[in-house]
Scaffold this motif. Structure first.
Motif, mmCIF file in Angstrom:
data_model
loop_
_atom_site.group_PDB
_atom_site.id
_atom_site.type_symbol
_atom_site.label_atom_id
_atom_site.label_comp_id
_atom_site.label_asym_id
_atom_site.label_seq_id
_atom_site.Cartn_x
_atom_site.Cartn_y
_atom_site.Cartn_z
ATOM 1 N N ARG A 133 2.113 1.869 -3.556
ATOM 2 C CA ARG A 133 0.996 2.265 -4.428
ATOM 3 C C ARG A 133 0.561 3.699 -4.146
ATOM 4 O O ARG A 133 0.308 4.482 -5.062
ATOM 5 C CB ARG A 133 -0.169 1.294 -4.256
ATOM 6 C CG ARG A 133 0.222 -0.128 -4.655
ATOM 7 C CD ARG A 133 -0.948 -1.051 -4.794
ATOM 8 N NE ARG A 133 -1.539 -1.479 -3.545
ATOM 9 C CZ ARG A 133 -2.807 -1.297 -3.216
ATOM 10 N NH1 ARG A 133 -3.633 -0.681 -4.031
ATOM 11 N NH2 ARG A 133 -3.260 -1.736 -2.067
ATOM 12 N N ALA A 134 0.501 4.039 -2.845
ATOM 13 C CA ALA A 134 0.096 5.404 -2.479
ATOM 14 C C ALA A 134 1.144 6.409 -2.957
ATOM 15 O O ALA A 134 0.798 7.482 -3.468
ATOM 16 C CB ALA A 134 -0.092 5.501 -0.967
ATOM 17 N N THR A 162 -4.157 9.565 0.519
ATOM 18 C CA THR A 162 -4.173 8.736 -0.705
ATOM 19 C C THR A 162 -4.139 7.265 -0.326
ATOM 20 O O THR A 162 -4.872 6.443 -0.883
ATOM 21 C CB THR A 162 -2.952 9.075 -1.599
ATOM 22 O OG1 THR A 162 -2.975 10.472 -1.863
ATOM 23 C CG2 THR A 162 -2.978 8.308 -2.905
ATOM 24 N N ARG A 163 -3.280 6.935 0.663
ATOM 25 C CA ARG A 163 -3.143 5.553 1.117
ATOM 26 C C ARG A 163 -4.471 5.048 1.689
ATOM 27 O O ARG A 163 -4.926 3.953 1.365
ATOM 28 C CB ARG A 163 -2.025 5.485 2.167
ATOM 29 C CG ARG A 163 -1.681 4.089 2.628
ATOM 30 C CD ARG A 163 -0.563 4.150 3.661
ATOM 31 N NE ARG A 163 -0.214 2.841 4.170
ATOM 32 C CZ ARG A 163 -0.896 2.198 5.113
ATOM 33 N NH1 ARG A 163 -1.972 2.750 5.644
ATOM 34 N NH2 ARG A 163 -0.526 0.995 5.507
ATOM 35 N N GLU A 164 -5.106 5.884 2.533
ATOM 36 C CA GLU A 164 -6.393 5.482 3.131
ATOM 37 C C GLU A 164 -7.452 5.266 2.054
ATOM 38 O O GLU A 164 -8.226 4.306 2.102
ATOM 39 C CB GLU A 164 -6.881 6.555 4.138
ATOM 40 C CG GLU A 164 -6.073 6.605 5.427
ATOM 41 C CD GLU A 164 -5.698 5.224 5.969
ATOM 42 O OE1 GLU A 164 -6.603 4.418 6.227
ATOM 43 O OE2 GLU A 164 -4.485 4.929 6.088
ATOM 44 N N PRO A 176 0.821 -1.212 0.000
ATOM 45 C CA PRO A 176 0.000 0.000 0.000
ATOM 46 C C PRO A 176 0.858 1.266 0.000
ATOM 47 O O PRO A 176 0.500 2.259 -0.629
ATOM 48 C CB PRO A 176 -0.806 -0.109 1.300
ATOM 49 C CG PRO A 176 -0.804 -1.560 1.639
ATOM 50 C CD PRO A 176 0.473 -2.131 1.097
ATOM 51 N N GLU A 177 2.017 1.208 0.654
ATOM 52 C CA GLU A 177 2.900 2.384 0.714
ATOM 53 C C GLU A 177 3.414 2.743 -0.690
ATOM 54 O O GLU A 177 3.400 3.904 -1.094
ATOM 55 C CB GLU A 177 4.090 2.123 1.653
ATOM 56 C CG GLU A 177 3.732 2.060 3.130
ATOM 57 C CD GLU A 177 2.894 0.836 3.514
ATOM 58 O OE1 GLU A 177 3.015 -0.215 2.838
ATOM 59 O OE2 GLU A 177 2.110 0.938 4.470
ATOM 60 N N LEU A 234 -0.126 12.111 1.086
ATOM 61 C CA LEU A 234 0.229 10.690 0.962
ATOM 62 C C LEU A 234 -0.631 9.793 1.850
ATOM 63 O O LEU A 234 -1.140 8.760 1.402
ATOM 64 C CB LEU A 234 1.723 10.516 1.300
ATOM 65 C CG LEU A 234 2.314 9.129 1.103
ATOM 66 C CD1 LEU A 234 2.216 8.673 -0.337
ATOM 67 C CD2 LEU A 234 3.776 9.095 1.558
#
Ligand SMILES: Nc1ncnc2c1ncn2[C@@H]1O[C@H](COP(=O)(O)OP(=O)(O)O)[C@@H](O)[C@H]1O
Ligand SMILES: Nc1ccn([C@@H]2O[C@H](COP(=O)(O)OP(=O)(O)O)[C@@H](O)[C@H]2O)c(=O)n1
Length: 238
Positions: free
Chosen positions: A169-170, A185-187, A166-167, A182
């Motif tokens: 990708r975000a 976006t991750r959430e 996820p890190e 950031l």
């Protein structure tokens, strides 16, 4: 008469068989960038199925449909005419003849698309459209999405499932938008993954016979090379 038949069968023997490549995975794993590049390198068509779900969502929002109401979405689902252009160097998407390539990427559409794409009537219509596009691709096609290997094209010649942390990708996604947050976006990515993986009808899932490629520590060039090699191996074995 016999000459025509012989000519046709000789052509059928020499023409390379159309190759169908299914690339699935969550947001930011590199599906679009990889699929476009692989299709361009191999002379295949390219279909971004996420763009189609975004396009129908955009139409729903523009036409006053309550996107929290599955029954309302289902009733309206067949109304918009969605057309995808499959040239990997210049993919296009129109809704009722209007270019939708810009507006389907807005934050509003991104935040609503999972609710619309979960409606079975929407999926049935879009799946049918995707299958007909794949069938028409004479040399073959790279189709990217969430359910291509499991549902849309279960007989694809090769299935790839892209993943990344996820890190990563975000970071990739927020790198596209100046000044984006950031953590937010991750959430948002994690929330959309959960909705897409948790829906009843053709959820985001790896097909049993898909090759999983973790792109977290790979460059885009490495991912493209990996997929091109996998497709080549499959074609050689055909
Ligand atoms: N392996 C990679 N390493 C670094 N950046 C990447 C990689 N793959 C894709 N990207 C970048 O990440 C962003 C999201 O990629 P994209 O292909 O749109 O992913 P998806 O279609 O899976 O959502 C793009 O800006 C793309 O250039
Ligand atoms: N085959 C597909 C492709 C996309 N989708 C839906 O469409 C949304 C947008 O897909 P996308 O590929 O444009 O998303 P990104 O990965 O580009 O952010 C997804 O979050 C899913 O809700 C789907 O349900 N099935």
């Amino acid at each position: 008469m016999s000459t025509t038949v012989e000519t046709v069968s000789a052509a059928a023997r020499t023409a390379p068989a159309a190759v169908i490549v299914a690339i699935d995975g969550p947001s930011g794993t590199g599906k679009s960038s990889t699929s476009k590049a692989v299709a361009a390198q191999l002379g295949l068509s390219y279909l971004d199925t996420g763009a189609q779900y975004r396009a129908i969502t955009w139409w729903m929002l523009n036409n006053g449909i309550d996107v929290q109401n599955p029954a309302e979405i289902a009733t309206a689902a067949a109304k918009p005419v969605i057309v995808s252009g499959t040239d990997p160097s210049a993919p296009t998407i129109t809704v009722d003849g209007e270019d939708a390539s810009g507006p389907i990427r807005t934050q509003e559409v991104t935040s609503k698309v999972s609710a619309v794409s979960a409606v079975p009537e929407v999926r049935a219509l879009i799946t049918e459209l995707q299958r007909s596009i794949a069938k028409e691709a004479e040399r073959g096609i790279v189709v990217e999405g969430r359910d291509i290997g499991t549902t849309v094209l279960p007989d694809a010649d090769i299935k790839i499932f892209l993943t990344a942390s996820p890190e990563a990708r975000a970071a990739r996604r927020s790198g596209e938008v100046k000044g984006s947050d950031l953590a937010a976006t991750r959430e948002a990515l994690i929330k959309r993954d959960a909705a897409d993986s948790g829906r009843k009808t053709s959820p985001l899932a790896k097909a049993g016979d898909a090759v999983e490629v973790d792109t977290t520590d790979l460059t885009l060039t490495q991912v493209i090379e990996c997929v091109v090699t996998l497709v080549g191996e499959k074609q050689a074995a055909k």
